[in-house]
Each structure stands twice: as structure tokens, then as C-alpha cells.
Motif scaffolding. Structure first.
Motif, PDB file in Angstrom:
ATOM      1  N   LEU A 113       0.829  -1.205   0.000  1.00  0.00           N
ATOM      2  CA  LEU A 113       0.000   0.000   0.000  1.00  0.00           C
ATOM      3  C   LEU A 113       0.867   1.260   0.000  1.00  0.00           C
ATOM      4  N   THR A 114       2.016   1.189   0.666  1.00  0.00           N
ATOM      5  CA  THR A 114       2.963   2.307   0.656  1.00  0.00           C
ATOM      6  C   THR A 114       3.536   2.505  -0.744  1.00  0.00           C
ATOM      7  N   VAL A 115       3.886   1.398  -1.389  1.00  0.00           N
ATOM      8  CA  VAL A 115       4.410   1.464  -2.762  1.00  0.00           C
ATOM      9  C   VAL A 115       3.358   2.026  -3.709  1.00  0.00           C
ATOM     10  N   MET A 116       2.107   1.638  -3.522  1.00  0.00           N
ATOM     11  CA  MET A 116       1.029   2.125  -4.383  1.00  0.00           C
ATOM     12  C   MET A 116       0.816   3.626  -4.214  1.00  0.00           C
ATOM     13  N   ALA A 117       1.072   4.141  -3.000  1.00  0.00           N
ATOM     14  CA  ALA A 117       1.002   5.586  -2.789  1.00  0.00           C
ATOM     15  C   ALA A 117       2.097   6.287  -3.590  1.00  0.00           C
ATOM     16  N   TYR A 118       3.284   5.695  -3.605  1.00  0.00           N
ATOM     17  CA  TYR A 118       4.387   6.261  -4.389  1.00  0.00           C
ATOM     18  C   TYR A 118       4.076   6.209  -5.884  1.00  0.00           C
ATOM     19  N   THR A 209       3.711   7.823   7.471  1.00  0.00           N
ATOM     20  CA  THR A 209       4.114   9.209   7.203  1.00  0.00           C
ATOM     21  C   THR A 209       4.352   9.428   5.719  1.00  0.00           C
ATOM     22  N   PHE A 210       5.000   8.439   5.073  1.00  0.00           N
ATOM     23  CA  PHE A 210       5.262   8.537   3.633  1.00  0.00           C
ATOM     24  C   PHE A 210       3.950   8.621   2.855  1.00  0.00           C
ATOM     25  N   ILE A 211       2.962   7.807   3.238  1.00  0.00           N
ATOM     26  CA  ILE A 211       1.661   7.818   2.556  1.00  0.00           C
ATOM     27  C   ILE A 211       0.982   9.168   2.726  1.00  0.00           C
ATOM     28  N   ILE A 212       0.991   9.707   3.961  1.00  0.00           N
ATOM     29  CA  ILE A 212       0.337  10.987   4.232  1.00  0.00           C
ATOM     30  C   ILE A 212       1.000  12.116   3.439  1.00  0.00           C
ATOM     31  N   VAL A 213       2.335  12.153   3.467  1.00  0.00           N
ATOM     32  CA  VAL A 213       3.064  13.202   2.738  1.00  0.00           C
ATOM     33  C   VAL A 213       2.821  13.074   1.232  1.00  0.00           C
ATOM     34  N   SER A 214       2.830  11.838   0.724  1.00  0.00           N
ATOM     35  CA  SER A 214       2.595  11.616  -0.707  1.00  0.00           C
ATOM     36  C   SER A 214       1.239  12.157  -1.131  1.00  0.00           C
ATOM     37  N   TYR A 215       0.212  11.874  -0.332  1.00  0.00           N
ATOM     38  CA  TYR A 215      -1.131  12.324  -0.701  1.00  0.00           C
ATOM     39  C   TYR A 215      -1.324  13.815  -0.476  1.00  0.00           C
ATOM     40  N   ALA A 216      -0.590  14.394   0.453  1.00  0.00           N
ATOM     41  CA  ALA A 216      -0.642  15.846   0.615  1.00  0.00           C
ATOM     42  C   ALA A 216      -0.126  16.529  -0.644  1.00  0.00           C
ATOM     43  N   VAL A 217       0.987  16.010  -1.184  1.00  0.00           N
ATOM     44  CA  VAL A 217       1.557  16.560  -2.419  1.00  0.00           C
ATOM     45  C   VAL A 217       0.637  16.265  -3.603  1.00  0.00           C
ATOM     46  N   LEU A 242      -6.628   5.351  -0.977  1.00  0.00           N
ATOM     47  CA  LEU A 242      -6.672   6.053   0.307  1.00  0.00           C
ATOM     48  C   LEU A 242      -7.745   5.456   1.213  1.00  0.00           C
ATOM     49  N   THR A 243      -8.852   5.025   0.626  1.00  0.00           N
ATOM     50  CA  THR A 243      -9.927   4.385   1.405  1.00  0.00           C
ATOM     51  C   THR A 243      -9.460   3.060   1.981  1.00  0.00           C
ATOM     52  N   VAL A 244      -8.761   2.268   1.177  1.00  0.00           N
ATOM     53  CA  VAL A 244      -8.243   0.974   1.626  1.00  0.00           C
ATOM     54  C   VAL A 244      -7.249   1.150   2.774  1.00  0.00           C
ATOM     55  N   VAL A 245      -6.337   2.133   2.628  1.00  0.00           N
ATOM     56  CA  VAL A 245      -5.356   2.409   3.690  1.00  0.00           C
ATOM     57  C   VAL A 245      -6.065   2.833   4.969  1.00  0.00           C
ATOM     58  N   SER A 246      -7.083   3.678   4.843  1.00  0.00           N
ATOM     59  CA  SER A 246      -7.808   4.173   6.010  1.00  0.00           C
ATOM     60  C   SER A 246      -8.523   3.047   6.744  1.00  0.00           C
ATOM     61  N   GLY A 252      -7.172  -1.597  12.514  1.00  0.00           N
ATOM     62  CA  GLY A 252      -6.040  -2.065  13.303  1.00  0.00           C
ATOM     63  C   GLY A 252      -5.885  -1.286  14.595  1.00  0.00           C
ATOM     64  N   CYS A 253      -6.065   0.036  14.526  1.00  0.00           N
ATOM     65  CA  CYS A 253      -5.954   0.869  15.734  1.00  0.00           C
ATOM     66  C   CYS A 253      -7.055   0.541  16.731  1.00  0.00           C
ATOM     67  N   ILE A 254      -8.274   0.333  16.236  1.00  0.00           N
ATOM     68  CA  ILE A 254      -9.384  -0.006  17.122  1.00  0.00           C
ATOM     69  C   ILE A 254      -9.110  -1.321  17.832  1.00  0.00           C
ATOM     70  N   ALA A 255      -8.539  -2.282  17.106  1.00  0.00           N
ATOM     71  CA  ALA A 255      -8.292  -3.605  17.680  1.00  0.00           C
ATOM     72  C   ALA A 255      -7.148  -3.606  18.683  1.00  0.00           C
ATOM     73  N   TYR A 256      -6.062  -2.851  18.401  1.00  0.00           N
ATOM     74  CA  TYR A 256      -4.843  -2.966  19.209  1.00  0.00           C
ATOM     75  C   TYR A 256      -4.672  -1.881  20.258  1.00  0.00           C
ATOM     76  N   LEU A 257      -5.259  -0.706  20.052  1.00  0.00           N
ATOM     77  CA  LEU A 257      -5.109   0.351  21.043  1.00  0.00           C
ATOM     78  C   LEU A 257      -6.062   0.178  22.220  1.00  0.00           C
ATOM     79  N   ARG A 258      -7.085  -0.646  22.026  1.00  0.00           N
ATOM     80  CA  ARG A 258      -8.004  -0.934  23.122  1.00  0.00           C
ATOM     81  C   ARG A 258      -7.363  -1.945  24.066  1.00  0.00           C
ATOM     82  N   PRO A 259      -7.391  -1.690  25.399  1.00  0.00           N
ATOM     83  CA  PRO A 259      -6.838  -2.665  26.356  1.00  0.00           C
ATOM     84  C   PRO A 259      -7.573  -3.998  26.248  1.00  0.00           C
ATOM     85  N   SER A 260      -6.833  -5.070  26.025  1.00  0.00           N
ATOM     86  CA  SER A 260      -7.449  -6.396  25.884  1.00  0.00           C
ATOM     87  C   SER A 260      -7.561  -7.074  27.239  1.00  0.00           C
ATOM     88  N   SER A 261      -8.555  -7.915  27.365  1.00  0.00           N
ATOM     89  CA  SER A 261      -8.788  -8.609  28.626  1.00  0.00           C
ATOM     90  C   SER A 261      -8.032  -9.934  28.641  1.00  0.00           C
TER      91      SER A 261
END
Length: 304
Positions: A113-118, A209-217, A242-246, A252-261
Motif C-alpha cells: 500500500l505504501t508502494v502504491m502511494a508512491y 508518514t510517507f503515505i500521508i506526505v505523498s497524498y498531501a503533495v 486512500l480508502t483501503v489504507v484508512s 487495526g488501531c481499534i483492535a490494538y489500542l483498546r486494552p485487551s482482557s
């Protein structure tokens, strides 16, 4: 320190002891798996057999579809078989292989996905140099690097995870996921895996960061395009990616940043399904809905 035990197999998360619910779990996963494999195979077939899609962007998309099939094929069939056979077991070797392959496919997926942004950055911001920069030799080398980096990362994480002594063999997840395996450690914090995890997170943040900067440009360049049709054409190749990356990052953030029991949880199960199984299903759907070339080829394929 907890009592150390020799682990020859692991017990995965049991969806339910009720036979009807076990069968419901089997058919749910079977439908999800069938839909994911079918949609991704359609993308692969469209790119492979239509010469109009023989370009770097679609070459990368075909590899993304292969990786998505790999992700679901590593974890879903075993869970389906266990539910059908009323069984929770997975061998030590099977757990190791599942862990290695899953990490390898996920890392390769994000790297691609990073390569596809490039690729989109070069195509939109430097169109006159696109064929020179993204030639077939360069694309082939990039894909080899993506797959090798995934395998290397999978090997490192698997080595770090299974270098510990396990005090239990009960994994509170439907596949051998690293965070749940590390909770079974007799010695607490695994320094080797912690170091590997820090390096992986750093690399992941670098890619993000590379993906965000690439899409900003990219968006800055698109706004300078004088014609509305030109802007729409440029955005039509960027928005699906961009939708796929999001979706991948958000789930992933929802799954891993939440404290697991430390106990089996249907919420943990649902969040894992969200980040591990839904992106591979939605990726080809998003690309086929937003990309006119793929929609046309798929419509032609349905006629035969």
C-alpha cells in the motif's frame, strides 16, 4: 514465576459450546471466506487476462489481491474446521506457521500500500517521468522487496514470540495472534519480541508518514489541474487506495489500542474480525466500484 509447562498444542478461542452456534460460526466464516476469495480472484483474473490493465498500478493491485487471499486463507479455514469438528486444538507447529504466514502477509500488504502511494505520486506529480521511473524492471524489483520484507518480518516476529516459555496453552483468540501468545509467557516481558516490535512500529510509522506526505503533495497537485475532468480522473485512482489504507489503519488501531482482557471476549473476537478479515473483503470491492477500467473488464468477463 508461574509454573512452566511443555506446550505441544494450543487451545484456540471457543466461539460457543452450543452446537447450533458453532455451525452458525462455521457458515458465517465460510461465507466471509468465500466472498473474500471470489472477489480477489476476480481482480486477479481481470488484471492477468486483459492487456488494458497491464500497467504498474494494476500489477500492484493484483499482488494486493494475492496477499489478501493469503491473509484469510491462513486463519479462517482452521477456525472453520474447529467449529465444524467441535474442536479447539491447533498444533505447536501449526500455530507457529499460522503466526509466521499471517504476519508476513499483513506486513507485505501494508508495504505494498505504501508502494502504491508512491506509484500514484509519480503518476500525478511527475507524469512525464512515470514510464521511466515505474518501468517493469523497477516494479518487479519492488514487488520482490515487498514480499521479502514481509517474510523477514514474519520470521523475526515468529522467532521472538516462540522463543519464550509458555505457562499455558489457552489462546483467547480464534487464531495464533501475537499479543495473546505473549500473555502466556512464564517470564513476563519478552525483550526480544519487544525490540522487534519497536522496530516494526517505527517502520510502520515511517510508511504511514510517507503515505500521508505523498497524498498531501498529490492533492496539492490535483487542485492545480485546470480542467474538472482532469481532477476527477486523477482522484478516481487515488480515492480507492486512500480508502483501503484508512480502513486497514482504522480497524487495526481499534483492535490494538483498546486494552485487551485476560479472559475470552466476544468484543476482542469481533474487533479481530474487523481488522483481519474485513479489509481483504472490502479492498477489491472498493477498487472495482471506483475504477472504471476494472468495472468495464469485469462486466466483459460476466458476458462469457
Amino acid at each position: 514465576m508461574k509454573n512452566q509447562t511443555a506446550v505441544f498444542y494450543f487451545l484456540l478461542f471457543e466461539f460457543s459450546k452450543n452446537r447450533h452456534l458453532q455451525l452458525l460460526h462455521f457458515f458465517f466464516f465460510f461465507g466471509l471466506y468465500l466472498a473474500t476469495v471470489t472477489t480477489n480472484l476476480l481482480i486477479i483474473s481481470a488484471v492477468a487476462f486483459d492487456h488494458r490493465l497491464h500497467s504498474p498500478m494494476y500489477f500492484f493491485l493484483m499482488n494486493l489481491a494475492l496477499q489478501d487471499i493469503g491473509i484469510v486463507s491462513v486463519i479462517v479455514p482452521k477456525s472453520m474446521i474447529n467449529s465444524l469438528m467441535d474442536n479447539r486444538c491447533i498444533s505447536y507447529f501449526g500455530c507457529t506457521a499460522q503466526n509466521f504466514l499471517f504476519i508476513s502477509f499483513v506486513v507485505s500488504d501494508f508495504a505494498l500500500l505504501t508502494v502504491m502511494a508512491y506509484d500514484r505520486y509519480v503518476a500525478i506529480c511527475h507524469p512525464l517521468h512515470y514510464e521511466m521511473v515505474m518501468n517493469w524492471k523497477a516494479c518487479t524489483e519492488i514487488i520482490i522487496l515487498v514480499w521479502v520484507s514481509g517474510l523477514l518480518c514474519g520470521m523475526l516476529h515468529t522467532t521472538g514470540t516462540f522463543s519464550i516459555l509458555f505457562c499455558s496453552n489457552v489462546v483467547n483468540q480464534f487464531f495464533c495472534e501475537i499479543p495473546h501468545l505473549l500473555k502466556l509467557s512464564c517470564s513476563g516481558l519478552n525483550l526480544l519480541e519487544a525490540r522487534i516490535l519497536v522496530v516494526s512500529i517505527t517502520a510502520g510509522l515511517g510508511c504511514f508518514t510517507f503515505i500521508i506526505v505523498s497524498y498531501a503533495v498529490i492533492f496539492k497537485t490535483v487542485l492545480r489541474i485546470p480542467s474538472e475532468k482532469g481532477r476527477q480522473k486523477a482522484l478516481s485512482t487515488c480515492i480507492p487506495h486512500l480508502t483501503v489504507v484508512s480502513i486497514l489503519l482504522l480497524s487495526g488501531c481499534i483492535a490494538y489500542l483498546r486494552p485487551s482482557s485476560n479472559t475470552p471476549s466476544y468484543l476482542d473476537f469481533s474487533l479481530t474480525v474487523l481488522y483481519a478479515l474485513l479489509p481483504p473483503l472490502f479492498n477489491p470491492i472498493i477498487y472495482s466500484m471506483r475504477n472504471k477500467n476494472i468495472k468495464y473488464v469485469l462486466s466483459q468477463m460476466r458476458r462469457f
